[in-house]
Design a protein around this motif. Structure first.
Motif, PDB file in Angstrom:
ATOM      1  N   VAL A  98       0.842  -1.185   0.000  1.00 54.39           N
ATOM      2  CA  VAL A  98       0.000   0.000   0.000  1.00 54.39           C
ATOM      3  C   VAL A  98       0.883   1.244   0.000  1.00 54.39           C
ATOM      4  O   VAL A  98       1.842   1.331   0.772  1.00 54.39           O
ATOM      5  CB  VAL A  98      -0.937   0.030   1.233  1.00 54.39           C
ATOM      6  CG1 VAL A  98      -1.802   1.287   1.221  1.00 54.39           C
ATOM      7  CG2 VAL A  98      -1.800  -1.227   1.287  1.00 54.39           C
ATOM      8  N   LEU A  99       0.547   2.172  -0.871  1.00 55.81           N
ATOM      9  CA  LEU A  99       1.219   3.476  -0.874  1.00 55.81           C
ATOM     10  C   LEU A  99       0.227   4.526  -0.401  1.00 55.81           C
ATOM     11  O   LEU A  99      -0.726   4.862  -1.116  1.00 55.81           O
ATOM     12  CB  LEU A  99       1.732   3.824  -2.263  1.00 55.81           C
ATOM     13  CG  LEU A  99       2.464   5.176  -2.377  1.00 55.81           C
ATOM     14  CD1 LEU A  99       3.776   5.139  -1.603  1.00 55.81           C
ATOM     15  CD2 LEU A  99       2.716   5.551  -3.835  1.00 55.81           C
ATOM     16  N   LEU A 100       0.417   5.021   0.811  1.00 59.61           N
ATOM     17  CA  LEU A 100      -0.376   6.137   1.315  1.00 59.61           C
ATOM     18  C   LEU A 100       0.219   7.429   0.766  1.00 59.61           C
ATOM     19  O   LEU A 100       1.441   7.614   0.798  1.00 59.61           O
ATOM     20  CB  LEU A 100      -0.348   6.190   2.845  1.00 59.61           C
ATOM     21  CG  LEU A 100      -1.016   5.062   3.631  1.00 59.61           C
ATOM     22  CD1 LEU A 100      -0.882   5.333   5.127  1.00 59.61           C
ATOM     23  CD2 LEU A 100      -2.474   4.928   3.250  1.00 59.61           C
ATOM     24  N   VAL A 101      -0.618   8.320   0.279  1.00 57.32           N
ATOM     25  CA  VAL A 101      -0.112   9.570  -0.299  1.00 57.32           C
ATOM     26  C   VAL A 101      -0.846  10.766   0.296  1.00 57.32           C
ATOM     27  O   VAL A 101      -2.079  10.772   0.370  1.00 57.32           O
ATOM     28  CB  VAL A 101      -0.263   9.590  -1.834  1.00 57.32           C
ATOM     29  CG1 VAL A 101       0.376  10.862  -2.393  1.00 57.32           C
ATOM     30  CG2 VAL A 101       0.364   8.356  -2.466  1.00 57.32           C
ATOM     31  N   ASN A 102      -0.076  11.751   0.710  1.00 57.48           N
ATOM     32  CA  ASN A 102      -0.646  13.034   1.126  1.00 57.48           C
ATOM     33  C   ASN A 102       0.067  14.133   0.352  1.00 57.48           C
ATOM     34  O   ASN A 102       0.939  13.870  -0.467  1.00 57.48           O
ATOM     35  CB  ASN A 102      -0.528  13.228   2.640  1.00 57.48           C
ATOM     36  CG  ASN A 102      -1.654  14.069   3.196  1.00 57.48           C
ATOM     37  OD1 ASN A 102      -2.105  15.028   2.577  1.00 57.48           O
ATOM     38  ND2 ASN A 102      -2.133  13.720   4.392  1.00 57.48           N
ATOM     39  N   LEU A 103      -0.319  15.375   0.610  1.00 56.21           N
ATOM     40  CA  LEU A 103       0.182  16.493  -0.178  1.00 56.21           C
ATOM     41  C   LEU A 103       1.674  16.712  -0.016  1.00 56.21           C
ATOM     42  O   LEU A 103       2.415  16.826  -0.980  1.00 56.21           O
ATOM     43  CB  LEU A 103      -0.569  17.781   0.192  1.00 56.21           C
ATOM     44  CG  LEU A 103      -0.215  18.985  -0.663  1.00 56.21           C
ATOM     45  CD1 LEU A 103      -1.026  18.952  -1.953  1.00 56.21           C
ATOM     46  CD2 LEU A 103      -0.478  20.288   0.077  1.00 56.21           C
ATOM     47  N   GLY A 104       2.118  16.780   1.239  1.00 58.73           N
ATOM     48  CA  GLY A 104       3.515  17.036   1.520  1.00 58.73           C
ATOM     49  C   GLY A 104       3.709  18.219   2.447  1.00 58.73           C
ATOM     50  O   GLY A 104       2.750  18.912   2.816  1.00 58.73           O
ATOM     51  N   THR A 105       4.950  18.462   2.817  1.00 53.30           N
ATOM     52  CA  THR A 105       5.273  19.490   3.793  1.00 53.30           C
ATOM     53  C   THR A 105       6.745  19.850   3.657  1.00 53.30           C
ATOM     54  O   THR A 105       7.545  19.021   3.208  1.00 53.30           O
ATOM     55  CB  THR A 105       4.979  18.978   5.223  1.00 53.30           C
ATOM     56  OG1 THR A 105       5.251  20.011   6.171  1.00 53.30           O
ATOM     57  CG2 THR A 105       5.805  17.750   5.556  1.00 53.30           C
TER      58      THR A 105
END
Length: 324
Positions: free
Chosen positions: A10-17
């Motif tokens: 599974v690759l969880l992806v969010n926007l970033g920081t």
């Protein structure tokens, strides 16, 4: 193919920081973010001089100070909570779970590479955006495709488009509200504040506002709240172009002027607390509400790594990974 090389991850992806709360790190992050045509679709020859000549030099130091106000001992709140989500989901599922950010580190490329090294020939990409938008979910798809474009062998892919109406997502949101009220007392009014997008994007087919409306309606039904005591708005407005309305700050002022004394705000579009919730809502909007005549303002935290949230993610993974 051996069983070792036939498993899924599974690759969880969010926007970033940003990597750190410094002007230089913020500038690097904003540059990558605002260069994405999914986010800003202005003609490049017009946009790039504005971005590099005006926006980045002016905004980077200001945004760095805002990050400094919410930075945690372990790092950026978005990264801290995302890492916790990754670990708890991996523990619950007992499968490889990696974290990738659309912008910044860890990258989507590093996440996919790590899954490959762990023998995953199948990858489920789970963007942590309940409501689909071209500016978020589609940007993840673009990055995944770009990374795999140069690879000789690509994994079998499945991609979660949205989960704005998933029963366990709505239940987790409702539980977060009732738990907050059990501890702090019930408010006069509940406002759901979603990240905004330019109205033009919706006019051109982005279903984001429909998804936001859907989540809000289902949550109101789950909580049994009359709609005159609950509504939704859009925050994080940027630039002079018209964005989706109503705007959160204006809505908060109007509610205070109508006599709402205690206002609770939650941000269902954000899977983890971040600058937009901890600073924009909990600090700036609180100040706006008090100045407009309100008395008590509370941010109901995002779902973060709450058990109900992790179980919801696990259920989505189980659903999408059937027959793998």
């Amino acid at each position: 193919m051996s069983e070792k090389n036939n498993k899924y991850g599974v690759l969880l992806v969010n926007l970033g920081t940003p990597d750190e709360a410094s002007p230089a790190a913020v500038r690097r992050f904003l540059s990558e973010f605002l260069h994405d045509q999914r986010v800003v679709d202005m003609t490049r020859w017009l946009w790039c001089p504005i971005l590099h000549g005006v926006i980045l030099p002016v905004r980077s130091p200001k945004v760095a100070k805002l990050y400094q106000s919410v930075w945690m001992e372990e790092g950026s709140p978005l990264m801290v909570y995302s890492r916790r989500q990754q670990q708890r989901l991996a523990d619950m599922l007992n499968v490889p779970v990696e974290l990738g950010m659309t912008y910044g580190n860890p990258s989507i490329e590093s996440g996919l590479d790590s899954l490959k090294q762990q023998g995953c020939s199948k990858v489920l990409v789970l963007p942590l955006y309940p409501q689909y938008s071209r500016t978020t979910t589609a940007a993840v798809f673009d990055k995944v495709a770009k990374v795999l474009r140069s690879q000789a062998e690509i994994p079998e892919l499945r991609f979660v488009n949205h989960y704005f109406e998933h029963p366990q997502y709505i239940a987790a949101l409702a539980e977060s509200v009732t738990d907050f009220w059990d501890t702090h007392g019930k408010s006069d009014y509940l406002l759901c504040s979603y990240h905004g997008i330019p109205k033009r994007y919706a006019d051109n087919g982005d279903p984001y506002p429909l998804h936001c409306n859907g989540t809000t309606a289902l949550l109101a039904e789950k909580l049994g709240i009359p709609r005159e005591q609950m509504s939704m708005s859009y925050q994080s407005i940027f630039g002079r172009e018209e964005w989706l309305k109503p705007y959160t700050e204006q809505t908060i002022v109007e509610l205070a002027k109508k006599g709402v004394k205690r206002l609770d705000v939650m941000c269902p579009a954000f899977s983890v607390d971040c600058l937009e919730t901890l600073e924009e809502i909990a600090e700036q909007c609180k100040e706006t509400f008090i100045e407009a005549g309100g008395e008590q303002f509370n941010l109901i935290p995002c779902l973060n790594d709450n058990p109900a949230h992790i179980e919801m993610m696990a259920q989505i993974v189980r659903q999408y990974s059937q027959n793998w």
